[in-house]
Design a protein around this motif. Structure first.
Motif, PDB file in Angstrom:
ATOM      1  N   TYR A 821       0.806  -1.228   0.000  1.00  0.00           N
ATOM      2  CA  TYR A 821       0.000   0.000   0.000  1.00  0.00           C
ATOM      3  C   TYR A 821       0.835   1.272   0.000  1.00  0.00           C
ATOM      4  N   ALA A 822       1.962   1.271   0.720  1.00  0.00           N
ATOM      5  CA  ALA A 822       2.755   2.503   0.797  1.00  0.00           C
ATOM      6  C   ALA A 822       3.474   2.781  -0.518  1.00  0.00           C
ATOM      7  N   LEU A 823       3.513   1.782  -1.400  1.00  0.00           N
ATOM      8  CA  LEU A 823       4.132   1.997  -2.717  1.00  0.00           C
ATOM      9  C   LEU A 823       3.069   2.302  -3.764  1.00  0.00           C
ATOM     10  N   GLN A 824       1.815   2.474  -3.298  1.00  0.00           N
ATOM     11  CA  GLN A 824       0.718   2.737  -4.242  1.00  0.00           C
ATOM     12  C   GLN A 824       0.081   4.076  -3.882  1.00  0.00           C
ATOM     13  N   THR A 825       0.865   5.144  -4.037  1.00  0.00           N
ATOM     14  CA  THR A 825       0.332   6.469  -3.707  1.00  0.00           C
ATOM     15  C   THR A 825       0.252   7.290  -4.981  1.00  0.00           C
ATOM     16  N   GLN A 826      -0.194   8.534  -4.832  1.00  0.00           N
ATOM     17  CA  GLN A 826      -0.254   9.414  -6.009  1.00  0.00           C
ATOM     18  C   GLN A 826       1.138   9.694  -6.577  1.00  0.00           C
ATOM     19  N   HIS A 827       2.170   9.498  -5.783  1.00  0.00           N
ATOM     20  CA  HIS A 827       3.517   9.842  -6.237  1.00  0.00           C
ATOM     21  C   HIS A 827       4.367   8.615  -6.534  1.00  0.00           C
ATOM     22  N   THR A 828       3.769   7.457  -6.617  1.00  0.00           N
ATOM     23  CA  THR A 828       4.567   6.237  -6.732  1.00  0.00           C
ATOM     24  C   THR A 828       5.419   6.231  -7.999  1.00  0.00           C
ATOM     25  N   LEU A 829       6.535   5.517  -7.909  1.00  0.00           N
ATOM     26  CA  LEU A 829       7.422   5.371  -9.066  1.00  0.00           C
ATOM     27  C   LEU A 829       7.008   4.194  -9.943  1.00  0.00           C
ATOM     28  N   ILE A 830       6.079   3.388  -9.431  1.00  0.00           N
ATOM     29  CA  ILE A 830       5.751   2.134 -10.135  1.00  0.00           C
ATOM     30  C   ILE A 830       4.463   2.315 -10.915  1.00  0.00           C
ATOM     31  N   PRO A 832       1.041   1.458 -12.692  1.00  0.00           N
ATOM     32  CA  PRO A 832       0.029   0.427 -12.364  1.00  0.00           C
ATOM     33  C   PRO A 832       0.114  -0.755 -13.316  1.00  0.00           C
ATOM     34  N   TYR A 833       0.648  -0.513 -14.515  1.00  0.00           N
ATOM     35  CA  TYR A 833       0.767  -1.617 -15.472  1.00  0.00           C
ATOM     36  C   TYR A 833       1.921  -2.542 -15.103  1.00  0.00           C
ATOM     37  N   ASN A 834       2.782  -2.099 -14.183  1.00  0.00           N
ATOM     38  CA  ASN A 834       3.921  -2.932 -13.803  1.00  0.00           C
ATOM     39  C   ASN A 834       3.710  -3.601 -12.458  1.00  0.00           C
ATOM     40  N   GLU A 835       2.456  -3.679 -12.035  1.00  0.00           N
ATOM     41  CA  GLU A 835       2.160  -4.374 -10.785  1.00  0.00           C
ATOM     42  C   GLU A 835       1.721  -5.793 -11.089  1.00  0.00           C
ATOM     43  N   ILE A 836       2.240  -6.725 -10.342  1.00  0.00           N
ATOM     44  CA  ILE A 836       1.838  -8.121 -10.502  1.00  0.00           C
ATOM     45  C   ILE A 836       1.270  -8.574  -9.167  1.00  0.00           C
ATOM     46  N   HIS A 837       0.019  -9.020  -9.189  1.00  0.00           N
ATOM     47  CA  HIS A 837      -0.619  -9.457  -7.952  1.00  0.00           C
ATOM     48  C   HIS A 837      -0.721 -10.975  -7.957  1.00  0.00           C
ATOM     49  N   TRP A 838      -0.548 -11.544  -6.799  1.00  0.00           N
ATOM     50  CA  TRP A 838      -0.649 -12.998  -6.697  1.00  0.00           C
ATOM     51  C   TRP A 838      -2.048 -13.427  -7.130  1.00  0.00           C
ATOM     52  N   PRO A 839      -2.163 -14.423  -7.992  1.00  0.00           N
ATOM     53  CA  PRO A 839      -3.506 -14.761  -8.492  1.00  0.00           C
ATOM     54  C   PRO A 839      -4.356 -15.410  -7.408  1.00  0.00           C
ATOM     55  N   TYR A1313      -7.217   2.348  -6.167  1.00  0.00           N
ATOM     56  CA  TYR A1313      -7.870   3.127  -5.101  1.00  0.00           C
ATOM     57  C   TYR A1313      -6.805   3.881  -4.294  1.00  0.00           C
ATOM     58  N   TYR A1314      -5.783   3.155  -3.847  1.00  0.00           N
ATOM     59  CA  TYR A1314      -4.747   3.806  -3.048  1.00  0.00           C
ATOM     60  C   TYR A1314      -3.960   4.806  -3.878  1.00  0.00           C
ATOM     61  N   ARG A1315      -3.769   4.516  -5.150  1.00  0.00           N
ATOM     62  CA  ARG A1315      -3.046   5.446  -6.016  1.00  0.00           C
ATOM     63  C   ARG A1315      -3.823   6.757  -6.156  1.00  0.00           C
ATOM     64  N   GLN A1316      -5.146   6.685  -6.032  1.00  0.00           N
ATOM     65  CA  GLN A1316      -5.926   7.905  -6.180  1.00  0.00           C
ATOM     66  C   GLN A1316      -6.106   8.635  -4.862  1.00  0.00           C
ATOM     67  N   TRP A1317      -6.215   7.850  -3.773  1.00  0.00           N
ATOM     68  CA  TRP A1317      -6.655   8.487  -2.532  1.00  0.00           C
ATOM     69  C   TRP A1317      -5.587   8.607  -1.454  1.00  0.00           C
ATOM     70  N   THR A1318      -4.341   8.198  -1.741  1.00  0.00           N
ATOM     71  CA  THR A1318      -3.308   8.412  -0.723  1.00  0.00           C
ATOM     72  C   THR A1318      -2.149   9.203  -1.310  1.00  0.00           C
ATOM     73  N   VAL A1319      -1.522   9.993  -0.435  1.00  0.00           N
ATOM     74  CA  VAL A1319      -0.310  10.736  -0.826  1.00  0.00           C
ATOM     75  C   VAL A1319       0.764  10.432   0.212  1.00  0.00           C
TER      76      VAL A1319
END
Length: 1951
Positions: A821-830, A832-839, A1313-1319
């Motif tokens: 979650y802390a890497l999914q903020t409005q300022h993240t370097l990653i 969203p297309y480079n995120e891989i979630h465990w299926p 969600y976190y990318r939009q609502w956390t800074v």
């Protein structure tokens, strides 16, 4: 605050509207701001009247010129007058060019006239600067925001110009460049003051009246004569409707951190800091939910994924790094004030503060200072926590240490006022923020309904405000969405607002129902009197039942002042502790331990035990038992092991260390990671060039935990990844493996530098930097004060985000974490297309991957607590909680962590004593702790080998962990249990320390020979009975063994939880269970009422997943709460008799009792207990476990006799009344024993190892009550409340106006969600990311892998490294055809051989003597007809067996070859060197190209040929264009005499179809960078797609008539065009004085699959010696071309070519350097010599053989360089495969067989959609034996083929003759032919020509013509009927319709 309300309004429409509106405002490109509401210059009385009127529309809106606009229309942008000619227009300077920026002129003397003040103006184009202006103070407001004169008078301090009377004029002069009507209220923001050093600095905000919220319409607070207004009412908050704040996202919270280090205010970070939470639905809450104040539905979670990124509207000067409002001036108060603030604020997270800690949120106060009474803490038993609310807050003085002051509530109020900003776009003032009065009233309602054990949570309050506001404005919002535009907004319905006068009365009314838990104090003048009153009541003890005191001062007409004090001991303690940062928490605990404050606690414990101090008891017990150690435990595991060693090794089938294997899920994740890396490489951004890497290297960065380090080393070692990547050899040492794992500690920097150096030195190695446990340490190195002094702070940021890593093109960073979650903020370097979630394991109920183990994680633990589930694995311990609460009141000065630790250690000590033979100690422990210790001590006895279970005791604070360890070790020693179980102190900094005895056991179990071996990871403690005291503030990814049975988390810091921390702690228990056992439901118990013995058998709870729970108490969460669900005090067995086993719900114990009373208080007993045998031992069990059968295969669960009976058989009668209070019996479910044991007898079953069950059941987790409530309570969607907490302490919410998370969200949706609502907070390493200048801010080579804890992410990423390496090797490899030359044994025995073996070039004279080899040796023509010549003596059996036609291309032999640096590439290759060559460059547009027509006439076609060239701008220098018109005239050709080595002389033409992606057209590396002319020859319909993929290549586009033609047409046009161009160039250069024969006449025609070129180096011992050695090496095409082009007399050769490569090449094939034979695939053609020899433009197959034969028969030389070879890549698409023969009419996709390719003329045969020529060639290839039956396998009598070579199949031989005069033909005089093939014969073929040849009797003839008439004419002209017999039925045609122009054949027999 339950979220499931009945009958609620459905507001999905509103949510949709809301999100659409926010998105629209953010995405709008219009620079016009939303309407700005008028600034009111009204006196307070008028405002009050307006407030009470309630329904008045503000007339003042028209004043501003914008209020009267339609709701949906926007005002016209303000029109600026153009600045005067020649004046300065630079931002920050006046028109005279003088600098006005505060930073530039702060130290310069400025002349300020009397009556003027210096103020700071904000320019939208310079958001980070203030411009200095001098303004007449009469036009500025006073401290109350009143009395400013309308108008303006100001001077320019830059150029000194005076007397500006209009702000518009002034704003033009100072270059504000506004897009709206200039207003002084908007732009004059701050007073400027000189500080002590005389520097001009920003002072307080100018208190413009309009800065107030419209809902209040009241003036700012009194400022006590100070220049600085009250920040609460006029602070720099982004919610002022009148102020278009730069950088403001609508809805961004005003507590967001300010930009720039100087204004990082702790209060703001604390505002969103960790708060505490409530978990459960109390009846009060439900009752309250019925009234409509709070019944608002949840926002939909689906509308949130629309927007991220900066606002695109309103502000040109939007600064990426300022997510919040402009900085306010925050003055320091006096010394006392600063002290008070810092004392109050020290509880807040101050990580990353810049500047002194006292720069807090100073609130300028009014009223008298309030004195905090002495001894307040002693009297109240807890520090009251005072939350500032609205308005002014008074000074506090006196005993400040006993109160905590927090701005959290203030910030929450302010955040909630920003809600309406999202609606400003509707151009109306009716949608107003929630009023202050309403906010306070809702707060009171919220506090009233909180249960006694609940704590207020700011998130709850924000949601209440949001819902209330939403509900009240729903109608208007819908009107604005749906109504047509109106000139005036509709007037809202006059729902009377709460006035400040009504507020105290309404609040008191609300509080009257809550039994005094909320007390309201109303003040007459200021909050000071209310606070004083509260302190008085506290001291007098009149607030003992009160948890919250609400103080309201509504006397002033302007605004209300309020604050809320939390006085409840439980709530105040938790809230004050929650405000401590982890560092402060540890510091506090340390202080208490060091100063001996805890001694009082120990003294208290010693008084509890009536038998005396526990230590005295222990010593006594020790002395009594010293002689016979551990007689209390009959068969200890030691003696058992020893005795068994004699009779043979004990066998335990349950113990096996699992072999390293990859599970299907890990494989799937590795593949997903690989595909993401490939997609980065495939994107057009050129960020990753996979083609340039030859191998993979990696570095795994992990937190500084020794256990995690060793664990990772173990994984890397056993995965074999180092061997697979070729990084290490077979026998690698541990030291070598350590190179690949980096512990992020003090030494990390050196190792990391070596890694960077390595990556720099090896550009062709792809380095994968894996950051495991990536949520740990996200501290920014830049924003942290301590980074210089403490090198470990911000280490991750310094290493992983350094410039070298970001810019290195060969480093890919992979962050791996369970909590992303802390890497999914409005300022993240990653991205969203480079995120891989465990299926997910299941999709729609179907298992995606079959695995024999099921993952048991947080959601499964929560599920186990739900109704209908058998075994609740999450529990809390109410007796422990009760004792902690009681002691908390007794010791208010001690931190609760200290109290909890001491109580728990005491419980463990007492439980160990109770189990060891001091049963009286049972009263001093809890049921849970007793159960844990019993199982710990008994489990080794169930196993022949002594395997036991692990108990994890989590003590986050290291000093406390050390205390716990020492204490438990002491108790263990006194009880002589040292060899029964181990106690291990696990801390991140140290490794695992295990006693020698246990190491010996582990070595024996794991068959380890090495005597030096020591366990280094927790996984290696498998089966060891032990208590692992696990310390450290955060777990660092340590894995625990399968023998973990209990996870005791009762000591985790429950007051300061955020989602990451909570899930991280619970993740310790995550587990894989065997899939064979059903987890959800146990079998129903068969016991009947009479089975009293069975029901009361002494069993315990550590059981199988057991039986159905008590149906009575498993129904609803509410009932469960009432019955103290999972509270393990004592269990009633009343429901057991019904035949269903008890699920363990227990009756509530009064929680207020101290532990001693609690444990001893009698409880009612059920009938089944009364019938128990008196001497029977009752073992305590935790309430939830399902009871187990005696024979259940579980650890330590065989019934044991009472421990006292085992101690010398001393029988201690336990009276039922005293024991059942804390003991419970369990029924036996799943009993496999057929007979119930008789009363009092003990049935000892066959031993079962505890590990048997470990595989099938996850550990049991004990939590603090607060956390338990948080985890098991869910919102209306079923989402656990814990999930909606702030995700991480290093981030904050971007806005309180956010939808809730939803249970239905996927991981991807949660991320968005976190990318939009956390800074991120300023201390977060991503904080400054948006300021780097890139629009998206994402790092292209950074990936994030997230998956649940302990699920196998390490194995997955190691597998990813393997598959990545394999893929890179595969990318650097290519499948090339590897086939032996065919018909070697048929090679013609020539009279002459080229014996000059070392000649680099052919000698023309010698070469002329060579005879032409007619036989085809190219393996691709294995199925082609053999060409006979007079030298051959061929036996039919010499020909190999024919393959099936369809197998031919499938089964061709290939070899996998490593690409050399001289390979040709397809479109997937990207590297730095050939970017420009390919025409792709991220900084430039695609290369422009132009289309040029080029026409020439060709007599044989009888018409002009029109071709088109597509020529990129970069290639125009290869062509000549006419001067005026730019018409293409010719392609430049070099001279024969040119000797330059800089370029290749011959233009290369590559005909291609269907291979725009896969064709090997990138010759940059093959040509070794040399200049060359390369032309792709494409069909017209494919031009666009080829141009897209190869924008920088020249294309020759064939005319549309050739769209369905074969390769013959392309070859034909290439050759004709080249000859025509040669003529043009000769003419052009002749004018320049160059001879025509000096123009270079060669072209290259190359296949699109030629991939590499080789040269054979021959070492000849002597010129004519037969002995020679040779070797083959890869060379560039440039080398080969320049060698061939340099051949002497080259212009005498018509056709030059190379050998086809094969690994099976024999020495004989390369012995002679040159051969005169067929050339294929890559030919160098002399267009001058071959002017009169044409390719057959109709041919599809074998056109090169046909052409070779024509060239030779024309007497021209063909030369093959045998020492050069070409490798051809196997390409599965395009080329000849692109021709499909299908039926023309039916849709039937069934394949058409070759026999159907021809038919009788005029028949009803199905016509085919294919060119006639293709049908003919395919038919002859497969069915020519129908025409030439005598020729089949008859090599001595071939078919005579005149002027053409057609493939008649491998079993028929042909003899080629040319009818041209003077042509070279073989001597046919002695040959008898078995057939004659005349194909489209021309006039050179005459009757006399044919009469030269002799045919066998019965030989067959086939004549092929374009139409039937020419067929008849040919028969007549050639007088065929003289020797051949024809029948009518022997006429055929290809199966084409008439419009497709079929070919006609006539067959006949020789007479």
């Amino acid at each position: 605050m339950g979220n499931s309300y009945a009958g609620q309004l459905k507001t999905t429409r509103f949510e949709e509207v809301l999100h659409n509106s926010i998105e629209a405002s953010l995405r709008s490109n219009n620079l016009v701001p939303r309407p700005i509401f008028s600034q009111l210059y009204l006196e307070a009385e008028q405002q009050l009247a307006a407030l009470e009127g309630g329904s008045r529309v503000d007339e003042e809106e028209e004043e501003e010129g914008e209020g009267g606009l339609e709701p949906n229309s926007l005002p016209n942008p303000f029109q600026l007058h153009p600045p005067p000619e020649g004046c300065c227009t630079t931002d920050g300077f006046c028109q005279a060019g003088k600098d006005l920026r505060l930073v530039s002129i702060s130290n310069e003397p400025i002349d300020v006239p009397a009556g003027f003040l210096l103020v700071g103006a904000k320019s939208p184009s310079l958001p980070d600067h203030l411009l200095v202006c001098a303004v007449d103070k009469r036009f500025l407001p006073d401290d109350n925001g009143h009395n400013a004169l309308l108008g303006f008078s100001g001077n320019c301090v830059g150029c000194g110009k005076k007397g500006f009377c209009y702000f518009t004029e002034f704003s033009n002069h100072i270059n504000l460049k506004l897009t709206t009507q200039p207003k002084k209220q908007k732009h004059l923001k701050y007073y400027l003051v000189r500080n002590a050093q005389g520097t001009l600095t920003k002072g307080s905000l100018i208190c413009w009246k309009g800065s107030e919220f419209r809902s209040r319409q009241i003036s700012a607070s009194t400022c006590s004569g100070s220049l600085f207004p009250a920040l609460e009412s006029a602070g720099p908050l982004a919610s002022f409707p009148s102020e278009p704040t730069p950088g403001m996202n609508p809805g961004i919270l005003m507590g967001a951190q300010q930009a720039g280090p100087a204004s990082d205010h702790p209060s703001l970070s604390a505002a969103m800091g960790p708060a505490v939470f409530n978990g459960k639905d109390s009846p009060k809450r439900q009752q309250l939910a019925k009234n409509n104040l709070l019944t608002l539905p949840r926002p939909s979670a689906l509308g949130i994924l629309s927007n991220s990124g900066p606002p695109k509207k309103r502000h040109k000067g939007w600064s990426p790094e300022s997510p919040s409002a402009p900085d306010g001036g925050y003055p320091q108060g006096g010394g006392n004030r600063a002290k008070y603030e810092s004392a109050g604020m020290s509880c807040m997270p101050q990580v990353g503060l810049v500047g002194p800690a006292s720069v807090t949120f100073p609130v300028v106060t009014s009223g008298e200072p309030v004195s905090v009474p002495d001894n307040l803490l002693k009297i109240c038993k807890a520090k009251p926590v005072i939350f500032k609310g609205h308005g002014n807050f008074p000074y506090l003085c006196g005993n400040l240490n006993d109160v905590v002051v927090s701005p959290l509530l203030y910030t929450c109020y302010q955040n909630s006022q920003s809600i309406s900003r999202a609606y400003e776009q509707y151009g109306t003032s009716t949608i107003q923020p929630i009023s202050e009065e309403m906010q306070l009233l809702l707060t009171v309602y919220y506090l009233v309904q909180l249960a006694a054990d609940q704590v207020p949570l700011m998130e709850d309050l924000e949601q209440i405000f949001l819902r209330s506001w939403r509900e009240s404005h729903l109608t208007e919002i819908r009107q604005y969405q749906q109504a047509p535009p109106q000139p005036f907004p509709p007037v809202p319905s006059p729902a009377a607002p709460v006035t400040s006068a009504q507020l105290p009365w309404l609040a008191s009314l609300a509080a009257s129902s809550c039994n005094d838990s909320v007390h309201v104090i109303e003040c007459a003048y200021s909050l000071s009197e209310g606070l004083s009153e509260m302190f008085r009541l506290l001291v007098e003890g009149k607030l003992s039942k009160t948890n919250y005191v609400v103080i309201i001062c509504a006397c002033r007409s302007a605004a209300i002042d309020s604050c809320i004090a939390v006085t409840g001991k439980y709530q105040a303690r938790i809230l004050s502790e929650s405000l401590l940062t982890p560092a402060e928490y540890q510091k506090e605990v340390n202080y208490e331990l060091v100063t001996g404050k805890v001694d009082s606690l120990g003294a208290f414990f010693s008084t509890l035990c009536p038998e005396g101090d526990i230590d005295i008891l222990l010593d006594k017990f020790h002395q009594e038992n010293q002689g016979h150690i551990s007689s209390s435990l009959t068969a200890s595991s030691v003696t058992k092991a020893a005795s068994l060693e004699v009779s043979g090794t004990p066998v335990c089938t349950s113990y096996h260390l699992e072999p390293h294997s990859i599970r299907p899920f890990q494989l799937a994740v590795a593949q997903k990671l690989l595909s993401h890396v490939c997609s980065i490489a495939d994107s057009s951004t050129q960020n990753l060039d996979l083609g340039s890497f030859e191998k993979v290297d990696f570095l795994i960065c992990i937190p500084p935990s020794e256990v995690t380090y060793q664990q990772t080393l173990f994984h890397v070692w056993h995965s074999g990844v180092l061997l697979e990547l070729g990084l290490e050899k077979e026998h690698m040492t541990k030291q070598r493996v350590e190179q690949y794992v980096l512990k992020l500690d003090a030494e990390a920097q050196t190792k990391f530098k070596a890694f960077l150096q390595n990556s720099f030195q090896n550009p062709h190695t792809l380095f994968v930097l894996i950051h495991d446990h990536a949520h740990w340490d996200l501290v920014s190195a830049v924003h942290n004060l301590y980074s210089q002094s403490d090198p470990s702070v911000g280490l991750v940021d310094r290493l992983l985000n350094c410039r070298e890593v970001k810019e290195a093109p060969n480093i890919v960073t992979l962050h791996v974490t369970s909590f992303p979650y802390a890497l999914q903020t409005q300022h993240t370097l990653i991205s969203p297309y480079n995120e891989i979630h465990w299926p997910a394991s299941c999709s729609n109920g179907v298992e995606l991957y079959h695995e024999n183990k099921k993952y048991f994680g947080l959601s499964e633990f929560i599920e186990s607590t739900l109704s209908g589930h058998s075994l609740p694995l999450l529990r809390y311990d109410s007796s422990f909680e009760a004792m902690v609460t009681a002691l908390g009141k007794r010791f208010p000065r001690l931190h609760s962590a200290v109290i909890r630790t001491f109580v728990l250690v005491q419980h463990y000590a007492a439980a160990l004593m109770a189990v060891s033979g001091l049963p009286q100690m049972k009263n001093y422990t809890s049921v849970e702790t007793l159960e844990i210790t019993q199982n710990l001590l008994n489990s080794p006895k169930q196993c022949p080998c002594g395997h036991g279970l692990m108990v994890l005791l989590r003590v986050p604070c290291s000093p406390l962990a050390a205390v716990a360890y020492e204490r438990l070790a002491h108790v263990r020693a006194r009880l002589a249990l040292e060899e029964h179980f181990e106690i291990i102190l696990g801390s991140p900094s140290s490794g695992v320390t295990v006693g020698k005895h246990f190491v010996k056991q582990l070595r024996m179990w794991q068959n380890i020979e090495d005597v030096e071996w020591r366990p280094q990871t927790y996984l290696e403690l498998e089966g060891l009975p032990c208590i692992l005291i696990f310390s450290g503030m955060d777990p660092h990814g340590e894995s625990l063994p399968r023998s973990l049975r209990y996870c005791d988390l009762r000591l985790i810091n429950s007051s300061c939880l955020v989602r990451t921390a909570l899930e991280q702690e619970l993740g310790l228990a995550a587990y894989f269970v065997s899939n064979e056992v059903p987890l959800e439901k146990g079998t129903r118990n068969e016991a009947s009422e009479s089975d009293a013995e069975k029901l009361s058998s002494t069993d315990n709870e550590d059981e199988e997943l057991g039986t159905e729970g008590s149906t009575l108490e498993k129904r609803s969460p509410v009932k469960r709460e009432r019955s103290r669900s999972h509270d393990s005090a004592s269990s009633s067995l009343s429901s057991k008799a019904s035949g269903s086993a008890l699920g363990g719900e227990s009756l509530a114990q009064p929680t207020g009792l101290p532990q001693g009373e609690h444990a001893r208080s009698p409880q009612p007993c059920s009938p089944s207990e009364e019938g128990r045998a008196p001497g029977e031992k009752q073992r305590p069990r935790a309430s939830q476990g399902p009871p187990s059968a005696i024979s259940r295969h579980s650890p330590g669960l065989t019934p044991q006799p009472d421990c006292s009976l085992r101690t010398g058989q001393r029988s201690i009668q336990v009276s039922i009344t005293s024991s059942c209070s804390q003991l419970s019996s369990s029924s036996s479910g799943l009993s496999s024993s057929p007979v119930a044991p008789a009363a009092g007898t003990l049935v000892l079953q066959a031993s079962q190892c505890s590990l048997t069950k470990a595989c099938r059941q996850p550990p049991i987790v004990f939590l603090p009550k607060l956390v338990y409530d948080m985890v098991v309570s869910t919102d209306s969607s079923g989402l656990p409340k814990a999930a909606s907490l702030l995700p991480s302490p290093s981030v904050m919410w971007a806005s309180s106006f956010r939808p809730l998370l939803s249970k239905t969200m996927t991981s991807t949706e949660q991320s968005l969600y976190y990318r939009q609502w956390t800074v991120p907070r300023p201390s977060h390493m991503d904080y400054g990311n948006r300021a780097e200048g890139r629009v998206d801010g994402f790092h292209p080579r950074r990936l994030l892998l997230s998956g649940p804890p302990q699920i196998g992410k390490t194995g997955a990423y190691l597998q990813f490294l393997s598959v990545l390496s394999r893929m890179l090797v595969r990318l650097t490899e290519v499948d090339v055809y590897d086939e032996e030359e065919i018909n070697i044994n048929l090679r013609e025995e020539s009279d002459w051989h080229y014996l000059q073996l070392s000649d680099p070039w052919p000698d023309l004279e010698l070469f002329n003597k060579l005879s032409f080899d007619y036989i085809i040796h190219d393996p691709k023509y294995e199925d082609a007809s053999l060409i006979c010549s007079h030298h051959q003596s061929i036996k039919s059996e010499d020909r190999g067996m024919s393959r099936k036609p369809e197998d031919f291309y499938v089964r061709r032999q290939t070899a996998r070859m490593r690409l050399s640096k001289y390979a040709a590439y397809n479109t997937y290759h990207h590297c730095e060197q050939c970017h420009q060559y390919m025409g792709f460059h991220p900084r430039y547009q695609l290369y422009e190209s132009t289309l040029h027509a080029f026409a020439f006439s060709y007599s044989m076609l009888g018409e002009e040929i029109q071709l088109h060239f597509v020529i990129p701008k970069s290639k125009e220098h290869h062509f000549v264009f006419s001067r005026p018109g730019g018409q293409l005239e010719s392609m430049r050709l070099p001279l024969v005499t040119d000797k330059s080595h800089e370029y290749i002389k011959s233009p290369t033409f590559t005909p291609t179809t269907g291979r725009h992606e896969h064709g090997l057209f990138n010759l940059y590396h093959a040509m070794d960078g040399a200049s060359h002319l390369h032309v792709l020859v494409v069909k017209e319909y494919e031009m666009a797609i080829y141009k897209k993929y190869w924008p920088n290549h020249i294309m020759l586009v064939l005319p549309s008539i050739f769209n369905s033609a074969g390769v013959g047409a392309a070859h034909f046009l290439i050759k004709e065009l080249s000859y025509h161009n040669l003529e043009l160039e000769r003419n052009r250069q002749e004018e320049l004085g160059i001879k025509p024969q000096d123009i270079w006449p060669f072209i290259v025609i190359s296949d699109d699959s030629c991939v590499m070129w080789n040269v054979v180096d021959v070492d000849c011992a002597g010129e004519r010696s037969r002995e020679f050695s040779w070797s083959e090496r890869n060379v560039s095409l440039k080398h080969i071309m320049q060698h061939i082009e340099a051949s002497p007399n080259i212009t005498h050769y018509a056709l030059l070519g190379l050998r086809k490569w094969s690994s099976k090449t024999r020495a004989s094939e390369v012995r002679e350097p040159f051969a005169r034979c067929h050339v294929h695939d890559f030919i160098i053609l002399n267009v001058d010599l071959t002017q009169n020899v044409q390719y057959n433009r109709n041919r599809f197959m074998c056109d090169d053989v046909d052409f070779n034969l024509r060239v030779h028969s024309a007497g021209l030389l063909l030369c093959r360089f045998n020492r050069f070879s070409v490798m051809k890549k196997q390409i599965a698409v395009g080329g000849h495969r692109s021709f499909h023969i299908t039926s023309k009419v039916s849709d039937n996709s069934a394949a058409v067989v070759p026999a159907q390719y021809i038919c009788a003329p005029d028949s009803k045969h199905t016509f085919l959609a294919a060119p006639a020529q293709l049908l003919l060639e395919k038919f002859l290839q497969h069915h020519s034996h129908r025409f030439f039956p005598l020729s089949l396998k008859n090599c001595d009598h071939p078919v005579l083929s005149v002027d053409c070579y057609l493939n008649l199949g491998s079993q028929i031989s042909v003899c080629y003759v040319s009818s041209r005069p003077h042509s070279l033909n073989i001597s046919c005089s002695d040959l008898l032919f078995s057939g004659l093939l005349l194909y489209l014969c021309d006039s050179f073929v005459g009757a006399s020509f044919l009469k030269k040849f002799h045919f066998l009797k019965g030989a067959t003839l086939c004549v092929i013509c374009q139409d039937r008439s020419s067929l008849r004419q040919t028969v007549v002209r050639l007088e065929l009927e003289d020797e051949w017999q024809f029948r009518l039925r022997d006429e055929f045609q290809t199966a084409n319709a008439k419009e497709d122009r079929p070919l006609f054949f006539l067959t006949g027999r020789h007479i």
